[in-house]
Structures are given as structure tokens and as C-alpha cells.
Design a protein around this motif. Structure first.
Motif, PDB file in Angstrom:
ATOM      1  N   SER A 198       0.823  -1.207   0.000  1.00 23.37           N
ATOM      2  CA  SER A 198       0.000   0.000   0.000  1.00 23.37           C
ATOM      3  C   SER A 198       0.856   1.256   0.000  1.00 23.37           C
ATOM      4  O   SER A 198       0.362   2.350   0.258  1.00 23.37           O
ATOM      5  CB  SER A 198      -0.914   0.030   1.238  1.00 23.37           C
ATOM      6  OG  SER A 198      -1.682  -1.134   1.307  1.00 23.37           O
ATOM      7  N   LYS A 199       2.129   1.110  -0.249  1.00 19.21           N
ATOM      8  CA  LYS A 199       3.076   2.215  -0.332  1.00 19.21           C
ATOM      9  C   LYS A 199       3.271   2.932   0.998  1.00 19.21           C
ATOM     10  O   LYS A 199       3.622   4.105   1.038  1.00 19.21           O
ATOM     11  CB  LYS A 199       2.653   3.254  -1.402  1.00 19.21           C
ATOM     12  CG  LYS A 199       2.389   2.659  -2.761  1.00 19.21           C
ATOM     13  CD  LYS A 199       3.665   2.570  -3.578  1.00 19.21           C
ATOM     14  CE  LYS A 199       3.406   2.236  -5.023  1.00 19.21           C
ATOM     15  NZ  LYS A 199       3.577   0.791  -5.300  1.00 19.21           N
ATOM     16  N   LEU A 200       3.031   2.240   2.110  1.00 21.88           N
ATOM     17  CA  LEU A 200       3.342   2.815   3.421  1.00 21.88           C
ATOM     18  C   LEU A 200       4.685   2.239   3.826  1.00 21.88           C
ATOM     19  O   LEU A 200       4.810   1.036   4.048  1.00 21.88           O
ATOM     20  CB  LEU A 200       2.254   2.444   4.441  1.00 21.88           C
ATOM     21  CG  LEU A 200       0.897   3.077   4.159  1.00 21.88           C
ATOM     22  CD1 LEU A 200      -0.132   2.636   5.173  1.00 21.88           C
ATOM     23  CD2 LEU A 200       0.998   4.595   4.166  1.00 21.88           C
ATOM     24  N   GLU A 201       5.686   3.113   3.905  1.00 17.01           N
ATOM     25  CA  GLU A 201       7.052   2.607   4.047  1.00 17.01           C
ATOM     26  C   GLU A 201       7.663   2.836   5.407  1.00 17.01           C
ATOM     27  O   GLU A 201       8.845   2.571   5.591  1.00 17.01           O
ATOM     28  CB  GLU A 201       7.943   3.293   3.017  1.00 17.01           C
ATOM     29  CG  GLU A 201       7.502   3.032   1.603  1.00 17.01           C
ATOM     30  CD  GLU A 201       8.230   3.912   0.602  1.00 17.01           C
ATOM     31  OE1 GLU A 201       8.190   3.573  -0.580  1.00 17.01           O
ATOM     32  OE2 GLU A 201       8.826   4.930   1.017  1.00 17.01           O
ATOM     33  N   PHE A 202       6.884   3.379   6.356  1.00 20.23           N
ATOM     34  CA  PHE A 202       7.466   3.677   7.664  1.00 20.23           C
ATOM     35  C   PHE A 202       6.643   2.997   8.736  1.00 20.23           C
ATOM     36  O   PHE A 202       5.500   3.385   8.980  1.00 20.23           O
ATOM     37  CB  PHE A 202       7.452   5.197   7.923  1.00 20.23           C
ATOM     38  CG  PHE A 202       8.076   6.010   6.822  1.00 20.23           C
ATOM     39  CD1 PHE A 202       7.283   6.803   6.007  1.00 20.23           C
ATOM     40  CD2 PHE A 202       9.435   5.986   6.602  1.00 20.23           C
ATOM     41  CE1 PHE A 202       7.848   7.554   4.983  1.00 20.23           C
ATOM     42  CE2 PHE A 202      10.016   6.736   5.590  1.00 20.23           C
ATOM     43  CZ  PHE A 202       9.215   7.515   4.776  1.00 20.23           C
ATOM     44  N   GLY A 203       7.208   1.984   9.356  1.00 18.83           N
ATOM     45  CA  GLY A 203       6.447   1.364  10.439  1.00 18.83           C
ATOM     46  C   GLY A 203       6.888  -0.040  10.725  1.00 18.83           C
ATOM     47  O   GLY A 203       7.880  -0.541  10.181  1.00 18.83           O
ATOM     48  N   LEU A 204       6.149  -0.673  11.626  1.00 22.79           N
ATOM     49  CA  LEU A 204       6.462  -2.057  11.981  1.00 22.79           C
ATOM     50  C   LEU A 204       5.196  -2.809  12.342  1.00 22.79           C
ATOM     51  O   LEU A 204       4.169  -2.212  12.671  1.00 22.79           O
ATOM     52  CB  LEU A 204       7.460  -2.101  13.150  1.00 22.79           C
ATOM     53  CG  LEU A 204       7.042  -1.523  14.504  1.00 22.79           C
ATOM     54  CD1 LEU A 204       6.289  -2.522  15.381  1.00 22.79           C
ATOM     55  CD2 LEU A 204       8.290  -1.053  15.264  1.00 22.79           C
ATOM     56  N   VAL A 205       5.304  -4.135  12.259  1.00 26.08           N
ATOM     57  CA  VAL A 205       4.252  -5.041  12.702  1.00 26.08           C
ATOM     58  C   VAL A 205       4.849  -5.864  13.824  1.00 26.08           C
ATOM     59  O   VAL A 205       5.956  -6.384  13.690  1.00 26.08           O
ATOM     60  CB  VAL A 205       3.814  -5.984  11.559  1.00 26.08           C
ATOM     61  CG1 VAL A 205       2.809  -7.009  12.068  1.00 26.08           C
ATOM     62  CG2 VAL A 205       3.247  -5.197  10.402  1.00 26.08           C
TER      63      VAL A 205
END
Lengths: 291, 371
Positions: free
Chosen positions: A154-161
Motif C-alpha cells: 500500500s506504499k506505506l514505508e514507515f512502520g512495523l508489525v
């Protein structure tokens, strides 16, 4: 998945963030209902109900790939990573403070062994009644990667799961700074970090002897059971955390390192993966730098 | 992180790649059929009224070699049969020109190969593309570079700039349906294209992209299969596009509207307006209806027969003043690693009496496989 799951990410639009979070949550629920051994309708339960049935079950594409992965892990770990070893939990009750008898262990040990399974994709046959397979040893790490992929696609490139300590950092903070990941102290009675690792874009998974265990005659018996002997591992790390590109690989490597017992450290060094190992005296070793 | 992973990790990684979450490559295939409507009854002077029927096979491979490198390969193979307008004529003097057609036994094959490589460094993508197109009477070689910078999470989301070059060689085959100034040897056509684009995040649910491009063509620009055509050997063209995207959250639908303005120094100005609705019917089913409107003015030297004087002349319907509508639907069905695609489109054009204006249907089926 039986643990606390967190999604931390940056997005310019709340509507889009809500939608993608929901997609991720739906996917986690899908994998749970598909692979949980606690749910009657799961693939795992269907497979286990077929044990002893020569006709076996036909599995789908995703399950085929997961079983092939389990097969590879079995081959690559000197047959220590074995998804049929779950039945041994019926011999070991960590709330009882009792060591099971040799016969008790043997009753279940004879049902363990991936080499006894007939796996010819897409058909899986468990020839002996009472045999069980369990995806629980790696499906949570797989789910972590699947969810991270949803964000990246989804083009979200900053974060973590984060799924109960199995983590996939799919991108740093927008300013490029890494996420600080806490490593659980394996000997603390309360949940607290013994060290922090900085991760910009990678996955981390941990395995340890502290999640379910009992201490009998000053000896620790934990939930990680050697599938060849039927006994919990000894002389291993108290906990080990491995960093890899995929959480699935990190998790499998951490589990195998624990199962290798006193050979675990050498095995892990050989893989070339970065890791952090904590021994029974809480001494920290490994290739990862900590804060 | 060390890079020399041992064989255990390589074996596990290789095995994991079969799971959709880890796929780095996609291979796609499309089969399309393009079929033009026949020329209306009684409007053909000689030749066949059966127009183009084209079968197209396309293969695409997209590969993410690593976090920093991507590779793409496109191969297209086209087989064309059917007649095309050779020139216009009004033998019955009724003021409505008819078509003199080539024969329908023309069969032409074309093969296109394009490769592209992208290097990603920090937030900038550098792409190099090389292409080659071959048919019996035509050869084209092209090269292009594109630089795109992503800012992400800012109002100005991205900018990109690029340049491409093409060198074409025309060598008309032994057809009898040739231009009256027959080519006696190979002719060449070169083109240079430059463009600049930018993308913005307007608000929570919408984005917009705009690109400006400039192209210069030089060389043999006349159609060697149009009897009366005489075209300039230089052409300069500009195009400006705007792409707007709006997300309808509650309907799980994305609206995409594109507008393009085109102008060249042959006198052709055109407007294109296109809208598509990307609708998620379910997790695995997508419906994409689309609609397009096109309109263009005629080239300065375009005329229907009667007066073929002047240095330049063309009676090619594609250089006339006309408008066109098209509507289509694409359906995508997704399973674990495979997406099935089916689509159809109907195009009609009108706006003047030229019988060469084309109406066509296209039909496409295809498959995308991730691994």
C-alpha cells in the motif's frame, strides 16, 4: 494468535490508515482461523482429524508452501525443527511440577517424526492415528511478514508489525531514525527489557526458555522439546533473538538455535545472521549492538 | 548484517519464496485481439472492405532483484492482417469520398522487445530502458532514462524527468499499395523526447500527477503506404497530462481521471479525457469500468481529395478533425499467487465524412503470476 499484536506506522491520511489497518487485522484473523489448532474448522484441525486415514487431505496453495517450508526447515536443522512434535506437550504439563515417566514420554514420542508423514503436494497423509501437526512454531512469524507486506504494497514505508514479540520493521521513522526494539529479560518475573536493538528495516524474532516452564529440583524444564528425545532442551540460550530480512527466517533460526542446545551458538554464528543471545546468567553475546 | 548467509539460510529463504508474501517477481501474459469494423457497404472503390484484425501476445517479467535493483522485460508479438485505406477518391462525384483500399491479404508480423533496469538509492529511482521493434518493413531502436525522486508524506510527493531517443528505419516491402513517391531505398526517422512530471498529495483521499513532454521527430514522416501523402520531414509536439485519483473509502473504490492535451506544429490539437473506477467487489474480485472521450483538430495539410495541390498533403483519417468515444470493462480475479484478467473495449469515431475513421473492438485475457 494468542498474543498482543501491534501495528505502528505513519500515513498521511487517517481514512487510508484505518482501511489498511483493517486489511491487516482481517489478514491476521484469516491466518488465525485457518491455522489455529484450537479452532475446530481450521486446516490444522482438519489435518489432525485425518490422522490414521490413508486418504489424507488435500491442502491449498498457501498451506502447501508452508508445509514445504516446514520440510526444508526439518532437513536443514538435523531434523530438530519438526512440526509433528506438538503432541509431546501432552506428556509435559508445566503447571504440574511433575516430570513425566519414561513410558509417558515414549507414548507420544513414537507419534513424532516428520519423516513418517507422507507429503506429496497437495496431498498430506498422517498414517498413524494420534499424529498431529502444528503450524504454531512458525505461522505467527509468517503472519508478521504477511502483514508487513500489506503495508509495503500500500506504499506505506514507515512502520512495523509486532505479533507478540515477532517483529517486522518494514521501514524506519520518516526521518530515517530506527525503531528501538526491546529484548525481554528472560529471567525477570515482570515483563521488562534487558537490552534494546535499533532496527531500520529488518525482522526480528526471539525464542527462549522462559515463556512456559517449570523448575523441578533446581532444574528448568521449558516448552521447547527436542523431537528426538522427547525431553525439553538443556544447556541452551535462555533466550536468543535473531534478525533477518523475513520474520519467518528469523523465527525458524531462533527456534533451531535453541533446539541445537549447546551447539546453538556455533550454529547461529555459521548462518551469518545477526543475533543476540542471553545465557542463564543473563550474560549477553552475539553480533548485534545493543543500547 | 553480514551478507554471506550460509546454505541453511539460503535453503530456508528459497523455500519461503513460494509464499505469496515473499514474492519478488511477477510474470504476466496477455492475449489481445483488436478488430476493426468493416468499411460500410458501397463505400469502397476497389480493394477489400475488411479492415485490420490484429492478434497480440504479450509477455512481461518484473523482478525485484534486491531492495535496490529492479528489472523488467517486455516482449510483444503482433500479427496483423486486413486491408487499410490507400487513398480516398470520389468517382461518383456525390461529394462523399469513398475509400480505395489495399487488399486483405496483407499479413504483417511485429516483434517488440523492451528491457528496463532500475536502481533505487535512498528515495531516488534511476531507470534505463532499451527497446527494439522489428517488422518486415520497419525497424526501431530506442533508449530512455528516467529519474524519479520520492519525497513521501509531503504535499509534493514526487518529481520525475526523463529523456528518450528512437531511431527508426523504414523499408517498404514489395507491396503494390505504396505512396506515389515510392521510396527507392531505406528511409529513416529519428525522435527525441523530453519530459518532466510531478505528483502531489492534495488531501487525505486524493492525489494528482502532471507531466509535460516535448518530442521532436525528424526524417521520413510520410506514410509510405498512403498513395497521395506528402508530409513534412520535421514535427514538434507537446503534451500535457493531468492524472487525478480520488479514493471513495466507504465504497472501497478508487476513481481515476486523466486528461491529456496535445498539440503539434502540423496543426493537430487534441484533448483526451478518461475516467476509470477501480472497484473492489470483494477481496479477490475487482471491476474496472472505464470511459474515454477524444477529440482532435485536423492537420494543416489534411484534405479530402479534390485539391491535392500544396507542398504537403494527406487524406489519412488519422490526421482529420474527428472525435471518438470508447468504453470498456476489466475484471480481475485474484487467488493466492495468480490474478486472472479479462477485458473488453468498444471504440467508435466520427466527426467527418472520411470513411477511413475507424471503429473497433478489443478483447483481452491474461494472467499474472507472482513467485
Amino acid at each position: 494468535m494468542g498474543s498482543i499484536c501491534q501495528l505502528k506506522f505513519y500515513c498521511h491520511s487517517k481514512e487510508i490508515a484505518d482501511r489498511i489497518s483493517q486489511d491487516a487485522i482481517n489478514e491476521a484473523l484469516r491466518l488465525e482461523s485457518k491455522y489455529s489448532r484450537y479452532l475446530d474448522n481450521s486446516i490444522t484441525s482438519q489435518i489432525n482429524r485425518s490422522s490414521g486415514n490413508k486418504n489424507g487431505v488435500i491442502v491449498d496453495e498457501e498451506t502447501t508452501a508452508l508445509l514445504n517450508y516446514a520440510d526444508t526447515a526439518y532437513q536443514q536443522s538435523n531434523e530438530l525443527f519438526d512440526i509433528t512434535s506438538g503432541v509431546l506437550r501432552k506428556a509435559w504439563d508445566f503447571t504440574s511440577n511433575n516430570i513425566p515417566t519414561k513410558n509417558n514420554i515414549l507414548t507420544y514420542l513414537k507419534l513424532v517424526g516428520w519423516h513418517n508423514i507422507i507429503w506429496q503436494a497437495p496431498k498430506l497423509i498422517l498414517p498413524y492415528a494420534g499424529t498431529e501437526i502444528d503450524f504454531g512454531g512458525y505461522v505467527k512469524e509468517y503472519a508478521t511478514d504477511v502483514l508487513a507486506r500489506i503495508f509495503l504494497d500500500s506504499k506505506l514505508e514507515f512502520g512495523l508489525v509486532s505479533m507478540g514479540g515477532d517483529i517486522n520493521v518494514f521501514g524506519p521513522h520518516p526521518d530515517g531514525k530506527p525503531w528501538q526494539i526491546g529484548i525481554q529479560d528472560p529471567r525477570s518475573e515482570v515483563k521488562k527489557a534487558i537490552a534494546y536493538i535499533n532496527i531500520t528495516k529488518a525482522a526480528l524474532a526471539s525464542s527462549g526458555d522462559y515463556e512456559r516452564f517449570m523448575i523441578v529440583d533446581e532444574q528448568r524444564y521449558c516448552h521447547i522439546i527436542n523431537p528426538k528425545t522427547g525431553w525439553p532442551i538443556q544447556n541452551s540460550f535462555a533466550s536468543v533473538s535473531v534478525v533477518a530480512e523475513q520474520c519467518l527466517i528469523a523465527g525458524t533460526s531462533a527456534t533451531i538455535a535453541m533446539l541445537m542446545e549447546h551447539n546453538g551458538k556455533a550454529w547461529l554464528e555459521n548462518t551469518g545472521l545477526d543475533y543476540l543471545g542471553i545465557n542463564a546468567s543473563n550474560a549477553i553475546t552475539g553480533t548485534l549492538s545493543v543500547n | 548484517m553480514k551478507t554471506n548467509k550460509n546454505t541453511v539460510i539460503l535453503a530456508l529463504t528459497s523455500s519461503a519464496m513460494a509464499l505469496p508474501a515473499y514474492s519478488n517477481n511477477t510474470i504476466s501474459y496477455r492475449y489481445s485481439n483488436y478488430q476493426e469494423d468493416d468499411v460500410p457497404e458501397g463505400r469502397v472503390v476497389t480493394g477489400s472492405n475488411k479492415r485490420y484484425d490484429i492478434d497480440i501476445h504479450q509477455f512481461r517479467l518484473l523482478s525485484e532483484l534486491s531492495d535496490n535493483y529492479k528489472f523488467g522485460l517486455d516482449i510483444a508479438q503482433e500479427t496483423l492482417s486486413g486491408a487499410s485505406p490507400w487513398y480516398t477518391s470520389d468517382p461518383d462525384n456525390d461529394g462523399n469520398p469513398d475509400l480505395v483500399m489495399s487488399s486483405a491479404s496483407i499479413k504483417d508480423e511485429r516483434t517488440d522487445v523492451n528491457i528496463s533496469g532500475t536502481y533505487i538509492n535512498d528515495k531516488t529511482n534511476y531507470t534505463l530502458t532499451l527497446g527494439s521493434s522489428t517488422e518486415d518493413d520497419y525497424q526501431a531502436q530506442s533508449a530512455g532514462i528516467d529519474i524519479a525522486k520520492n519525497f513521501r508524506n509531503r504535499t509534493l510527493d514526487s518529481i520525475n524527468a526523463g529523456l528518450s531517443l528512437s531511431a527508426d528505419t523504414i523499408d517498404p516491402t514489395n507491396s503494390i499499395f505504396l505512396n506515389q513517391d515510392r521510396l527507392t531505398e531505406e528511409a529513416e526517422k529519428d525522435s527525441l523526447s523530453l519530459y518532466l512530471g510531478a505528483g502531489w498529495i492534495i488531501n487525505k483521499l486524493s492525489t494528482i500527477r502532471s507531466t509535460l513532454s516535448y518530442t521532436k521527430l525528424e526524417g521520413y514522416l510520410t506514410d509510405p503506404y498512403k498513395f497521395l501523402d506528402r508530409r513534412p520531414n520535421i514535427k514538434t509536439q507537446w503534451a500535457w497530462t493531468v492524472k487525478y485519483r480520488y479514493f471513495l473509502t466507504k465504497l472501497s473504490t478508487a476513481l481515476q481521471t486523466n486528461y491529456r492535451y496535445y498539440t503539434d506544429d502540423w496543426g493537430v490539437d487534441s484533448h483526451t479525457l478518461e475516467t476509470s473506477l477501480y472497484t473492489n467487489i470483494s477481496e479477490s474480485l475487482k471491476f474496472i469500468p472505464s470511459f474515454r472521450f477524444y477529440e482532435q483538430t485536423a492537420a494543416d495539410f489534411y484534405r479530402l481529395p479534390g485539391n491535392t495541390d500544396g507542398i504537403f498533403y494527406s487524406d489519412d483519417s488519422r490526421l482529420s478533425n474527428f472525435y471518438a468515444f470508447s468504453g470498456g470493462l476489466t475484471i480481475k480475479v485474484k487467488t493466492d499467487s495468480i490474478t486472472y484478467v479479462i477485458s473488453g473495449e468498444r471504440y467508435v469515431s466520427d466527426g467527418n465524412e472520411h470513411q477511413g475513421l475507424v471503429n473497433y473492438n478489443t478483447f483481452t485475457i491474461g494472467i499474472d503470476y507472482s513467485f
